[in-house]
Enzyme design. Structure first.
Site, short mmCIF file in Angstrom:
data_model
loop_
_atom_site.label_atom_id
_atom_site.label_comp_id
_atom_site.label_asym_id
_atom_site.label_seq_id
_atom_site.Cartn_x
_atom_site.Cartn_y
_atom_site.Cartn_z
N ASN A 34 0.57 -1.18 0.02
CA ASN A 34 -0.18 -0.06 -0.37
C ASN A 34 0.90 1.44 0.55
O ASN A 34 1.42 1.50 1.18
CB ASN A 34 -0.80 0.40 0.90
N LYS B 69 -0.34 4.38 -0.39
CA LYS B 69 -0.41 5.12 0.44
C LYS B 69 0.30 6.76 -0.58
O LYS B 69 0.33 6.54 -1.83
CB LYS B 69 0.38 5.80 1.90
N GLU C 161 -5.46 -4.92 10.35
CA GLU C 161 -4.21 -4.08 10.95
C GLU C 161 -4.55 -3.55 12.28
O GLU C 161 -5.09 -2.37 11.83
CB GLU C 161 -4.16 -3.55 9.48
P1 PGA Z 1 2.79 0.06 8.04
O1 PGA Z 1 1.58 0.34 7.23
O2 PGA Z 1 3.58 -1.39 6.88
O3 PGA Z 1 3.75 1.45 7.52
O4 PGA Z 1 2.52 -0.06 8.86
C1 PGA Z 1 0.49 -0.66 6.35
C2 PGA Z 1 -0.57 -0.12 6.21
O5 PGA Z 1 -1.08 0.63 6.60
O6 PGA Z 1 -0.86 -0.73 5.52
#
Ligand code: PGA
Length: 250
Positions: free
Chosen positions: A9, A11, A166
């Site tokens: 992801n 983002k 999560e």
């Molecule tokens: P992170 O994010 O691996 O940076 O903790 C995971 C997510 O938000 O799917």
């Protein structure tokens, strides 16, 4: 055997040029056959990513979508628009969407319905906050997220669902759930699916873990019997660390 999936992801990171660099680096890597790998770039880079990965096993997912098919929803993107640029998978219910964009379970239920009507695969995210965990409400919270956001779907839709547990307190914080905590929740989630649907559906659905997964901890987390892969944020922005995580199954 359940499908093993690792999804990145990205983002709100990477412009077009940066996306291309990361895609080129990923394309140099060998993708293990037994793992389905996806990346979720921002809306503006989905079409480019899809075209760049056309003859490659890595698939492209969107990070969210609107619940309506079209209309006066300034700034939004529909399922049909995603499909028109080759995207067949969408992440719904990510905790950042829930927290910063007011996406509640009822809205997510609508989004799920729309995505499934468009024959998309949904990566449906659930997870409790730190406060909810400290109060011992984590199972209750995740149960409500599933019941109110997802459990209106029919049995035959489950083949298009992937779950992602999560814990909010582990996302982007560097704090990971211990492999035991992840296993405990994944088992619990599978039991919740089994009691609302069936053992067979619960047994088949892939449940990904997300929250500070890194090359150093992926093997132990993915080694848990009810963890079928990961939804990776920060570590998916680097091709090498992402592929090390993908290879943690081997
Ligand atoms: P992170 O994010 O691996 O940076 O903790 C995971 C997510 O938000 O799917």
């Amino acid at each position: 055997m359940r499908k093993r999936i690792v999804a990145g992801n990205w983002k709100m990171n990477n412009d077009l040029a940066e996306t291309e660099v990361l895609l080129q680096e990923l394309k140099k890597q060998v993708i293990p056959e037994k793992v389905s790998v996806l990346v979720a770039p921002s809306f503006t880079n989905l079409q480019h990513a899809f075209e760049s990965l056309r003859d490659h096993p890595i698939a492209v997912a969107a990070q969210t979508m609107h619940q309506s098919d079209h209309g006066a929803f300034t700034g939004e993107v529909s399922a049909a628009m995603l499909k028109s640029v080759g995207v067949k998978t969408v992440i719904l219910g990510h905790s950042e969407r829930r927290a910063y964009f007011d996406e509640d379970n009822a809205l997510l239920a609508e989004k799920v319905t729309t995505a499934l009507r468009h024959e998309m695969t949904v990566i449906f995210c659930i997870g409790e906050t730190l406060q909810e965990r400290k109060q011992g409400h984590h199972v209750e919270v995740v149960t409500a997220q599933l019941e109110e956001g997802l459990f209106h779907i029919s049995e035959n839709h489950w083949q298009h669902i992937v779950l992602a547990y999560e814990p909010v307190w582990a996302i982007g914080t560097g704090e990971t759930a211990s492999p035991e905590q992840a296993q405990e929740m994944h088992k619990e989630i599978r039991n919740i699916v089994a009691s609302s649907y069936s053992e067979s559906i619960a047994d088949k659905v892939s449940i990904l873990y997300g929250g500070s997964v890194k090359p150093e901890n992926a093997k132990e987390i993915f080694g848990q019997p009810d963890v079928d892969g990961g939804l990776i944020g920060g570590a998916s922005l680097n091709a090498r660390s992402f592929m090390e995580i993908v290879s943690a199954f081997l």
